[in-house]
Design a protein around this motif. Structure first.
Motif, PDB file in Angstrom:
ATOM      1  N   ARG A  17       9.065  -0.835   9.645  1.00 13.83           N
ATOM      2  CA  ARG A  17       8.360  -0.361   8.441  1.00 13.83           C
ATOM      3  C   ARG A  17       6.966   0.054   8.881  1.00 13.83           C
ATOM      4  O   ARG A  17       6.192  -0.789   9.353  1.00 13.83           O
ATOM      5  N   CYS A  24      -4.565   5.472  -1.373  1.00 19.37           N
ATOM      6  CA  CYS A  24      -3.573   5.696  -2.428  1.00 19.37           C
ATOM      7  C   CYS A  24      -4.247   6.398  -3.597  1.00 19.37           C
ATOM      8  O   CYS A  24      -5.409   6.135  -3.895  1.00 19.37           O
ATOM      9  N   PHE A  30      -1.746  -4.954  -9.253  1.00 17.10           N
ATOM     10  CA  PHE A  30      -1.111  -6.080  -8.555  1.00 17.10           C
ATOM     11  C   PHE A  30      -0.819  -5.772  -7.102  1.00 17.10           C
ATOM     12  O   PHE A  30      -0.193  -6.597  -6.421  1.00 17.10           O
ATOM     13  N   GLU A  34       0.750  -4.137   1.204  1.00 15.73           N
ATOM     14  CA  GLU A  34       1.568  -4.482   2.380  1.00 15.73           C
ATOM     15  C   GLU A  34       0.863  -5.517   3.259  1.00 15.73           C
ATOM     16  O   GLU A  34       1.046  -5.552   4.469  1.00 15.73           O
ATOM     17  N   THR A  66       5.672   3.778   4.603  1.00 15.67           N
ATOM     18  CA  THR A  66       5.055   3.228   3.407  1.00 15.67           C
ATOM     19  C   THR A  66       3.538   3.351   3.528  1.00 15.67           C
ATOM     20  O   THR A  66       3.008   4.082   4.368  1.00 15.67           O
ATOM     21  N   GLY A  67       2.782   2.614   2.690  1.00 15.12           N
ATOM     22  CA  GLY A  67       1.336   2.679   2.750  1.00 15.12           C
ATOM     23  C   GLY A  67       0.765   1.520   1.939  1.00 15.12           C
ATOM     24  O   GLY A  67       1.424   0.490   1.814  1.00 15.12           O
ATOM     25  N   GLY A  68      -0.270   1.759   1.284  1.00 14.18           N
ATOM     26  CA  GLY A  68      -0.882   2.916   0.645  1.00 14.18           C
ATOM     27  C   GLY A  68       0.196   3.922   0.208  1.00 14.18           C
ATOM     28  O   GLY A  68       1.358   3.587   0.077  1.00 14.18           O
ATOM     29  N   GLU A  69      -0.236   5.105  -0.069  1.00 16.10           N
ATOM     30  CA  GLU A  69       0.718   6.114  -0.518  1.00 16.10           C
ATOM     31  C   GLU A  69       0.965   7.119   0.628  1.00 16.10           C
ATOM     32  O   GLU A  69       0.075   7.907   0.963  1.00 16.10           O
ATOM     33  N   THR A  93       8.911   4.730   0.918  1.00 17.47           N
ATOM     34  CA  THR A  93       8.559   4.124  -0.368  1.00 17.47           C
ATOM     35  C   THR A  93       7.318   4.848  -0.876  1.00 17.47           C
ATOM     36  O   THR A  93       6.324   4.947  -0.157  1.00 17.47           O
ATOM     37  N   THR A  94       7.409   5.352  -2.102  1.00 14.25           N
ATOM     38  CA  THR A  94       6.345   6.235  -2.603  1.00 14.25           C
ATOM     39  C   THR A  94       6.154   6.069  -4.104  1.00 14.25           C
ATOM     40  O   THR A  94       7.070   5.640  -4.807  1.00 14.25           O
ATOM     41  N   HIS A 119       7.531   0.976 -12.717  1.00 12.70           N
ATOM     42  CA  HIS A 119       7.530  -0.365 -13.310  1.00 12.70           C
ATOM     43  C   HIS A 119       7.730  -0.349 -14.815  1.00 12.70           C
ATOM     44  O   HIS A 119       7.988  -1.372 -15.419  1.00 12.70           O
ATOM     45  N   ASN A 155      11.912   1.245  -7.733  1.00 15.80           N
ATOM     46  CA  ASN A 155      11.373  -0.104  -7.516  1.00 15.80           C
ATOM     47  C   ASN A 155      10.597  -0.563  -8.740  1.00 15.80           C
ATOM     48  O   ASN A 155       9.535  -0.015  -9.043  1.00 15.80           O
ATOM     49  N   ILE A 184      12.146  -6.126  -8.296  1.00 15.33           N
ATOM     50  CA  ILE A 184      11.393  -6.792  -7.239  1.00 15.33           C
ATOM     51  C   ILE A 184      10.579  -7.939  -7.821  1.00 15.33           C
ATOM     52  O   ILE A 184       9.863  -7.762  -8.821  1.00 15.33           O
ATOM     53  N   GLU A 185      10.704  -9.081  -7.196  1.00 15.45           N
ATOM     54  CA  GLU A 185       9.944 -10.246  -7.648  1.00 15.45           C
ATOM     55  C   GLU A 185       8.460 -10.032  -7.343  1.00 15.45           C
ATOM     56  O   GLU A 185       8.098  -9.576  -6.257  1.00 15.45           O
ATOM     57  N   PHE A 186       7.634 -10.381  -8.288  1.00 19.88           N
ATOM     58  CA  PHE A 186       6.176 -10.322  -8.093  1.00 19.88           C
ATOM     59  C   PHE A 186       5.797 -11.263  -6.951  1.00 19.88           C
ATOM     60  O   PHE A 186       6.183 -12.428  -6.952  1.00 19.88           O
ATOM     61  N   LEU A 189      -0.427 -12.584  -4.072  1.00 22.09           N
ATOM     62  CA  LEU A 189      -1.448 -11.922  -3.282  1.00 22.09           C
ATOM     63  C   LEU A 189      -2.258 -13.002  -2.578  1.00 22.09           C
ATOM     64  O   LEU A 189      -2.421 -14.090  -3.112  1.00 22.09           O
TER      65      LEU A 189
HETATM   66  N1  SAM Z   1       2.554   3.558  -2.615  1.00 22.20           N
HETATM   67  C1  SAM Z   1       3.965   3.316  -2.407  1.00 22.20           C
HETATM   68  C2  SAM Z   1       4.606   2.730  -3.646  1.00 22.20           C
HETATM   69  O1  SAM Z   1       3.888   2.290  -4.570  1.00 22.20           O
HETATM   70  O2  SAM Z   1       5.833   2.707  -3.702  1.00 22.20           O
HETATM   71  C3  SAM Z   1       4.269   2.478  -1.177  1.00 22.20           C
HETATM   72  C4  SAM Z   1       3.407   1.258  -0.918  1.00 22.20           C
HETATM   73  S1  SAM Z   1       3.672  -0.101  -2.045  1.00 22.20           S
HETATM   74  C5  SAM Z   1       2.498  -1.290  -1.429  1.00 22.20           C
HETATM   75  C6  SAM Z   1       5.250  -0.718  -1.507  1.00 22.20           C
HETATM   76  C7  SAM Z   1       6.056  -1.467  -2.558  1.00 22.20           C
HETATM   77  O3  SAM Z   1       5.465  -2.738  -2.767  1.00 22.20           O
HETATM   78  C8  SAM Z   1       6.133  -0.788  -3.913  1.00 22.20           C
HETATM   79  O4  SAM Z   1       7.460  -0.800  -4.384  1.00 22.20           O
HETATM   80  C9  SAM Z   1       5.263  -1.670  -4.789  1.00 22.20           C
HETATM   81  O5  SAM Z   1       5.671  -1.637  -6.137  1.00 22.20           O
HETATM   82  C10 SAM Z   1       5.501  -3.032  -4.159  1.00 22.20           C
HETATM   83  N2  SAM Z   1       4.461  -4.021  -4.458  1.00 22.20           N
HETATM   84  C11 SAM Z   1       3.128  -3.867  -4.434  1.00 22.20           C
HETATM   85  N3  SAM Z   1       2.476  -4.999  -4.765  1.00 22.20           N
HETATM   86  C12 SAM Z   1       3.434  -5.929  -5.012  1.00 22.20           C
HETATM   87  C13 SAM Z   1       3.420  -7.293  -5.396  1.00 22.20           C
HETATM   88  N4  SAM Z   1       2.278  -7.976  -5.597  1.00 22.20           N
HETATM   89  N5  SAM Z   1       4.617  -7.928  -5.538  1.00 22.20           N
HETATM   90  C14 SAM Z   1       5.773  -7.268  -5.318  1.00 22.20           C
HETATM   91  N6  SAM Z   1       5.861  -5.976  -4.951  1.00 22.20           N
HETATM   92  C15 SAM Z   1       4.707  -5.304  -4.804  1.00 22.20           C
END
Ligand code: SAM
Ligand code: SF4
Length: 306
Positions: A17, A24, A30, A34, A66-69, A93-94, A119, A155, A184-186, A189
């Motif tokens: 990954r 972004c 939230f 990454e 992935t990123g950021g965006e 993932t975007t 979301h 996602n 996806i489970e929260f 941080l």
């Molecule tokens: N910017 C892209 C995006 O939003 O899809 C890629 C990077 S984002 C950090 C990667 C994935 O992590 C996304 O599906 C995002 O919803 C998820 N994500 C971010 N913060 C999260 C958190 N606190 N708990 C669970 N998933 C999270």
């Protein structure tokens, strides 16, 4: 002949990954970024290509960008074009906001599929969560489907009091567009325990309900994630990492941070291995391969049974 990479806990590693940037154009309240706290420095196209070539030689078959965006990088199509011949699958993932203009060029460059973060379908909640409007995202999803970046996975990070009531509408939407919904489970941080308690939503009862509504349930090799094939035709995958030792026991991933360090686990920041700095410093190939193997050897399941 490439052999299977295996870490000290017996887990095969087949997926890489790569975080391409910390930048972004959205500002999700939230976002765990990454798990990155890097310098903001970014890899060049040549460096990404070299990393993927080396990883493929060590046994990696799948790359997720992935990123950021990732779509804020002006050279994103070139990155995909260079790395797609090197592995079996490149996906991304975007937030989809730039997929309207980029879905076609990315598909031509060899991108196999996308995960799009979505979301909520409610414009007000979307604005509250991301700081942006929905329109570019839903158009981006339609373009991704049109150009065959399939399966398009949506996602949805499920958050208590924010969007937990919307799971069924997202299931319907994903079925209508021909996508797969990923719940996806929260995740906690590093600096947000308070945040975690407020928004964490237990997905175990949701899985029980999905099971009843399905005519088939399949367990994926990665993380033992379950895919529910609902009787109404929808497909729902559940990503439930928190305190889940099974999830970690079946983790097949290694990560590269946007500033070029190897990261053994999303949740850990204390055992990175410098990688691109070796390339930049002209280190011999064996030393660079050694760093890759060192990162594999530092992998350990984060959640374990006591
Ligand atoms: N910017 C892209 C995006 O939003 O899809 C890629 C990077 S984002 C950090 C990667 C994935 O992590 C996304 O599906 C995002 O919803 C998820 N994500 C971010 N913060 C999260 C958190 N606190 N708990 C669970 N998933 C999270
Ligand atoms: Fe893999 Fe577990 Fe680390 Fe997530 S927390 S990256 S599943 S080892």
């Amino acid at each position: 002949q490439v052999t299977t990479l295996v870490d000290p806990h017996g887990r095969p590693i087949n997926s890489l990954r790569i975080s391409l940037t910390q930048r972004c154009n959205f500002n999700c309240f939230f976002c765990h970024h990454e798990g990155e706290h890097g310098s903001g420095d970014e890899l060049t196209v040549d460096e990404v290509e070299r990393i993927v070539k080396l990883a493929a030689e060590q046994g990696i078959t799948k790359v997720k960008l992935t990123g950021g965006e990732p779509l804020v990088r002006k050279d994103i199509v070139e990155i995909v074009r260079r790395i797609s011949p090197l592995v079996e699958e490149v996906s991304m993932t975007t937030n989809a906001s730039r997929l309207k203009e980029l879905a076609g060029p990315l598909k031509d460059a060899g991108l196999a599929r996308v995960n799009v973060s979505l979301h909520t379908l409610c414009p007000e909640s979307f604005e509250e969560i991301t700081g942006n409007g929905t329109e570019s995202v839903t158009t981006g999803i339609e373009e991704a489907v049109k150009y065959g970046l399939n399966p398009v996975k949506l996602n949805m990070v499920v958050m208590k009091g924010i969007n937990n009531e919307e799971i069924d509408s997202l299931i319907d939407y994903s079925r209508e567009v021909g996508g797969v919904l990923q719940l996806i489970e929260f995740q906690e941080l590093e600096d947000g325990v308070e945040h975690y308690d407020s928004y964490h939503y237990d997905l175990v009862p949701v899985e029980e309900d999905l099971e009843k509504r399905s005519n088939k349930v399949v367990e994926r090799e990665m993380h033992l994630r379950k895919i529910y094939y609902l009787k109404d035709g929808a497909r729902v995958e559940v990503v439930r990492p928190m305190h889940n030792s099974k999830f970690c026991a079946y983790c097949t991933r290694i990560r590269v941070t946007s500033d070029g360090k190897l990261k053994s686990c999303l949740m850990r920041d204390d055992n990175h291995v410098p990688f691109v700095s070796l390339m930049r410093g002209g280190a011999p190939e064996e030393e660079i391969i050694g760093a890759f193997n060192e990162a594999v050897s530092r992998r350990a399941p984060f959640w374990r049974d006591e």
